[in-house]
Design a protein around this motif. Structure first.
Motif, PDB file in Angstrom:
ATOM      1  N   ALA A  27       0.830  -1.207   0.000  1.00 29.52           N
ATOM      2  CA  ALA A  27       0.000   0.000   0.000  1.00 29.52           C
ATOM      3  C   ALA A  27       0.866   1.259   0.000  1.00 29.52           C
ATOM      4  CB  ALA A  27      -0.929  -0.001   1.209  1.00 29.52           C
ATOM      5  N   TRP A  28       1.865   1.311   0.877  1.00 32.46           N
ATOM      6  CA  TRP A  28       2.727   2.489   0.942  1.00 32.46           C
ATOM      7  C   TRP A  28       3.593   2.598  -0.299  1.00 32.46           C
ATOM      8  CZ3 TRP A  28       1.969   6.588   3.700  1.00 32.46           C
ATOM      9  CH2 TRP A  28       1.187   6.483   4.853  1.00 32.46           C
ATOM     10  N   SER A  29       3.984   1.484  -0.851  1.00 35.13           N
ATOM     11  CA  SER A  29       4.771   1.504  -2.078  1.00 35.13           C
ATOM     12  C   SER A  29       3.989   2.151  -3.217  1.00 35.13           C
ATOM     13  CB  SER A  29       5.181   0.079  -2.462  1.00 35.13           C
ATOM     14  OG  SER A  29       5.957   0.085  -3.628  1.00 35.13           O
ATOM     15  N   LYS A  30       2.703   1.825  -3.321  1.00 38.91           N
ATOM     16  CA  LYS A  30       1.856   2.432  -4.352  1.00 38.91           C
ATOM     17  C   LYS A  30       1.738   3.937  -4.144  1.00 38.91           C
ATOM     18  CE  LYS A  30      -1.027  -1.462  -5.639  1.00 38.91           C
ATOM     19  NZ  LYS A  30      -2.396  -1.982  -5.756  1.00 38.91           N
ATOM     20  N   LEU A  31       1.543   4.332  -2.899  1.00 39.84           N
ATOM     21  CA  LEU A  31       1.425   5.766  -2.614  1.00 39.84           C
ATOM     22  C   LEU A  31       2.725   6.496  -2.925  1.00 39.84           C
ATOM     23  CD1 LEU A  31      -0.114   8.220  -1.573  1.00 39.84           C
ATOM     24  CD2 LEU A  31       0.641   7.593   0.735  1.00 39.84           C
ATOM     25  N   PHE A  32       3.844   5.953  -2.474  1.00 37.85           N
ATOM     26  CA  PHE A  32       5.130   6.599  -2.726  1.00 37.85           C
ATOM     27  C   PHE A  32       5.424   6.651  -4.226  1.00 37.85           C
ATOM     28  CE2 PHE A  32       6.727   5.157   1.695  1.00 37.85           C
ATOM     29  CZ  PHE A  32       6.149   6.262   2.288  1.00 37.85           C
ATOM     30  N   GLU A  33       5.084   5.589  -4.959  1.00 37.11           N
ATOM     31  CA  GLU A  33       5.299   5.573  -6.399  1.00 37.11           C
ATOM     32  C   GLU A  33       4.464   6.665  -7.083  1.00 37.11           C
ATOM     33  OE1 GLU A  33       4.470   2.645 -10.184  1.00 37.11           O
ATOM     34  OE2 GLU A  33       4.938   1.726  -8.262  1.00 37.11           O
ATOM     35  N   PHE A  34       3.208   6.764  -6.689  1.00 41.36           N
ATOM     36  CA  PHE A  34       2.325   7.806  -7.227  1.00 41.36           C
ATOM     37  C   PHE A  34       2.908   9.196  -6.948  1.00 41.36           C
ATOM     38  CE2 PHE A  34      -0.980  10.918  -6.307  1.00 41.36           C
ATOM     39  CZ  PHE A  34      -1.709  10.915  -7.491  1.00 41.36           C
ATOM     40  N   MET A  35       3.289   9.408  -5.716  1.00 43.05           N
ATOM     41  CA  MET A  35       3.810  10.700  -5.293  1.00 43.05           C
ATOM     42  C   MET A  35       5.076  11.055  -6.071  1.00 43.05           C
ATOM     43  SD  MET A  35       5.084  11.760  -1.476  1.00 43.05           S
ATOM     44  CE  MET A  35       6.551  10.746  -1.521  1.00 43.05           C
ATOM     45  N   LEU A  36       6.008  10.127  -6.133  1.00 39.71           N
ATOM     46  CA  LEU A  36       7.292  10.415  -6.756  1.00 39.71           C
ATOM     47  C   LEU A  36       7.187  10.527  -8.272  1.00 39.71           C
ATOM     48  CD1 LEU A  36       9.468   8.220  -4.415  1.00 39.71           C
ATOM     49  CD2 LEU A  36       9.413  10.718  -4.519  1.00 39.71           C
ATOM     50  N   GLN A  37       6.290   9.781  -8.894  1.00 43.80           N
ATOM     51  CA  GLN A  37       6.080   9.936 -10.330  1.00 43.80           C
ATOM     52  C   GLN A  37       5.600  11.344 -10.656  1.00 43.80           C
ATOM     53  OE1 GLN A  37       3.352   6.820 -11.448  1.00 43.80           O
ATOM     54  NE2 GLN A  37       5.011   5.482 -12.123  1.00 43.80           N
ATOM     55  N   HIS A  38       4.687  11.853  -9.850  1.00 40.60           N
ATOM     56  CA  HIS A  38       4.156  13.192 -10.106  1.00 40.60           C
ATOM     57  C   HIS A  38       5.163  14.277  -9.743  1.00 40.60           C
ATOM     58  CE1 HIS A  38       0.509  10.861 -10.575  1.00 40.60           C
ATOM     59  NE2 HIS A  38       0.093  11.869 -11.316  1.00 40.60           N
ATOM     60  N   LEU A  39       5.947  14.052  -8.703  1.00 42.51           N
ATOM     61  CA  LEU A  39       7.022  15.002  -8.391  1.00 42.51           C
ATOM     62  C   LEU A  39       8.003  15.068  -9.560  1.00 42.51           C
ATOM     63  CD1 LEU A  39       7.801  14.097  -4.675  1.00 42.51           C
ATOM     64  CD2 LEU A  39       6.987  16.304  -5.493  1.00 42.51           C
ATOM     65  N   ALA A  40       8.407  13.910 -10.062  1.00 45.36           N
ATOM     66  CA  ALA A  40       9.357  13.858 -11.173  1.00 45.36           C
ATOM     67  C   ALA A  40       8.773  14.501 -12.426  1.00 45.36           C
ATOM     68  CB  ALA A  40       9.769  12.411 -11.446  1.00 45.36           C
ATOM     69  N   HIS A  41       7.495  14.258 -12.677  1.00 48.89           N
ATOM     70  CA  HIS A  41       6.856  14.852 -13.851  1.00 48.89           C
ATOM     71  C   HIS A  41       6.814  16.380 -13.739  1.00 48.89           C
ATOM     72  CE1 HIS A  41       4.338  15.064 -17.380  1.00 48.89           C
ATOM     73  NE2 HIS A  41       3.504  15.843 -16.722  1.00 48.89           N
ATOM     74  N   GLY A  42       6.426  16.886 -12.582  1.00 52.84           N
ATOM     75  CA  GLY A  42       6.398  18.340 -12.373  1.00 52.84           C
ATOM     76  C   GLY A  42       7.782  18.943 -12.499  1.00 52.84           C
ATOM     77  N   TYR A  43       8.771  18.273 -11.944  1.00 55.37           N
ATOM     78  CA  TYR A  43      10.158  18.732 -12.032  1.00 55.37           C
ATOM     79  C   TYR A  43      10.611  18.768 -13.492  1.00 55.37           C
ATOM     80  CZ  TYR A  43      15.241  18.606 -11.529  1.00 55.37           C
ATOM     81  OH  TYR A  43      16.586  18.875 -11.629  1.00 55.37           O
ATOM     82  N   GLY A  44      10.360  17.671 -14.218  1.00 51.36           N
ATOM     83  CA  GLY A  44      10.761  17.599 -15.621  1.00 51.36           C
ATOM     84  C   GLY A  44      10.099  18.670 -16.466  1.00 51.36           C
ATOM     85  N   HIS A  45       8.833  18.889 -16.221  1.00 52.50           N
ATOM     86  CA  HIS A  45       8.101  19.917 -16.963  1.00 52.50           C
ATOM     87  C   HIS A  45       8.684  21.306 -16.692  1.00 52.50           C
ATOM     88  CE1 HIS A  45       5.004  22.009 -19.034  1.00 52.50           C
ATOM     89  NE2 HIS A  45       4.338  22.399 -17.968  1.00 52.50           N
ATOM     90  N   ALA A  46       8.969  21.596 -15.445  1.00 50.13           N
ATOM     91  CA  ALA A  46       9.532  22.897 -15.090  1.00 50.13           C
ATOM     92  C   ALA A  46      10.928  23.067 -15.683  1.00 50.13           C
ATOM     93  CB  ALA A  46       9.572  23.061 -13.573  1.00 50.13           C
ATOM     94  N   MET A  47      11.721  22.002 -15.689  1.00 52.60           N
ATOM     95  CA  MET A  47      13.057  22.079 -16.261  1.00 52.60           C
ATOM     96  C   MET A  47      12.994  22.327 -17.768  1.00 52.60           C
ATOM     97  SD  MET A  47      15.324  22.016 -13.933  1.00 52.60           S
ATOM     98  CE  MET A  47      16.842  21.656 -14.786  1.00 52.60           C
ATOM     99  N   GLN A  48      12.065  21.708 -18.455  1.00 57.32           N
ATOM    100  CA  GLN A  48      11.892  21.952 -19.892  1.00 57.32           C
ATOM    101  C   GLN A  48      11.536  23.414 -20.140  1.00 57.32           C
ATOM    102  OE1 GLN A  48       8.946  19.128 -21.131  1.00 57.32           O
ATOM    103  NE2 GLN A  48      10.455  17.515 -21.492  1.00 57.32           N
ATOM    104  N   HIS A  49      10.671  23.950 -19.287  1.00 53.21           N
ATOM    105  CA  HIS A  49      10.274  25.352 -19.424  1.00 53.21           C
ATOM    106  C   HIS A  49      11.473  26.280 -19.229  1.00 53.21           C
ATOM    107  CE1 HIS A  49       7.658  28.827 -19.314  1.00 53.21           C
ATOM    108  NE2 HIS A  49       8.257  29.201 -18.195  1.00 53.21           N
ATOM    109  N   VAL A  50      12.301  25.978 -18.228  1.00 57.65           N
ATOM    110  CA  VAL A  50      13.486  26.803 -17.959  1.00 57.65           C
ATOM    111  C   VAL A  50      14.446  26.728 -19.135  1.00 57.65           C
ATOM    112  CG1 VAL A  50      15.559  26.964 -16.509  1.00 57.65           C
ATOM    113  CG2 VAL A  50      13.305  26.712 -15.447  1.00 57.65           C
ATOM    114  N   LYS A  51      14.681  25.540 -19.658  1.00 57.00           N
ATOM    115  CA  LYS A  51      15.628  25.374 -20.774  1.00 57.00           C
ATOM    116  C   LYS A  51      15.115  26.041 -22.046  1.00 57.00           C
ATOM    117  CE  LYS A  51      17.639  21.120 -19.026  1.00 57.00           C
ATOM    118  NZ  LYS A  51      17.788  19.682 -19.224  1.00 57.00           N
ATOM    119  N   ALA A  52      13.797  26.088 -22.216  1.00 56.87           N
ATOM    120  CA  ALA A  52      13.210  26.711 -23.413  1.00 56.87           C
ATOM    121  C   ALA A  52      13.304  28.224 -23.369  1.00 56.87           C
ATOM    122  CB  ALA A  52      11.754  26.289 -23.556  1.00 56.87           C
ATOM    123  N   ASN A  53      13.428  28.774 -22.187  1.00 61.20           N
ATOM    124  CA  ASN A  53      13.470  30.240 -22.044  1.00 61.20           C
ATOM    125  C   ASN A  53      14.861  30.708 -21.877  1.00 61.20           C
ATOM    126  OD1 ASN A  53      10.718  30.624 -22.300  1.00 61.20           O
ATOM    127  ND2 ASN A  53      10.389  30.096 -20.174  1.00 61.20           N
TER     128      ASN A  53
END
Length: 85
Positions: free
Chosen positions: A59-85
């Motif tokens: 149960a906790w593994s699923k929650l942590f996986e969900f959390m970290l996938q979305h953290l990584a996605h948000g981070y990646g998206h923000a980094m792409q935005h920074v590199k594009a500007n």
């Protein structure tokens, strides 16, 4: 844990939190998934091995996986935005 039934809200929270992590200069996107192991270790130590049953771990593994996938996605998206500007 209080808002587990509101996944849309949690998704937004974790995406935004991931975006804020771009300010940590030494952080890399791959670190988010490595952090999962650290979270599980600390959680097992906190609640104790007798309560850290396979079901609890799953149960906790699923929650942590969900959390970290979305953290990584948000981070990646923000980094792409920074590199594009």
């Amino acid at each position: 844990v209080q808002h587990l039934d509101e996944m849309d809200k949690l998704t937004t929270v974790f995406l935004n939190l991931g975006k804020h992590h771009i300010h940590l200069k030494s952080l890399q996107k791959d670190y988010f998934m490595v952090f999962s192991g650290a979270l599980m270790y600390v959680w097992k130590s906190t609640i104790g091995p007798e309560k850290f049953t396979p079901e609890v771990r799953a149960a906790w593994s699923k929650l942590f996986e969900f959390m970290l996938q979305h953290l990584a996605h948000g981070y990646g998206h923000a980094m792409q935005h920074v590199k594009a500007n």
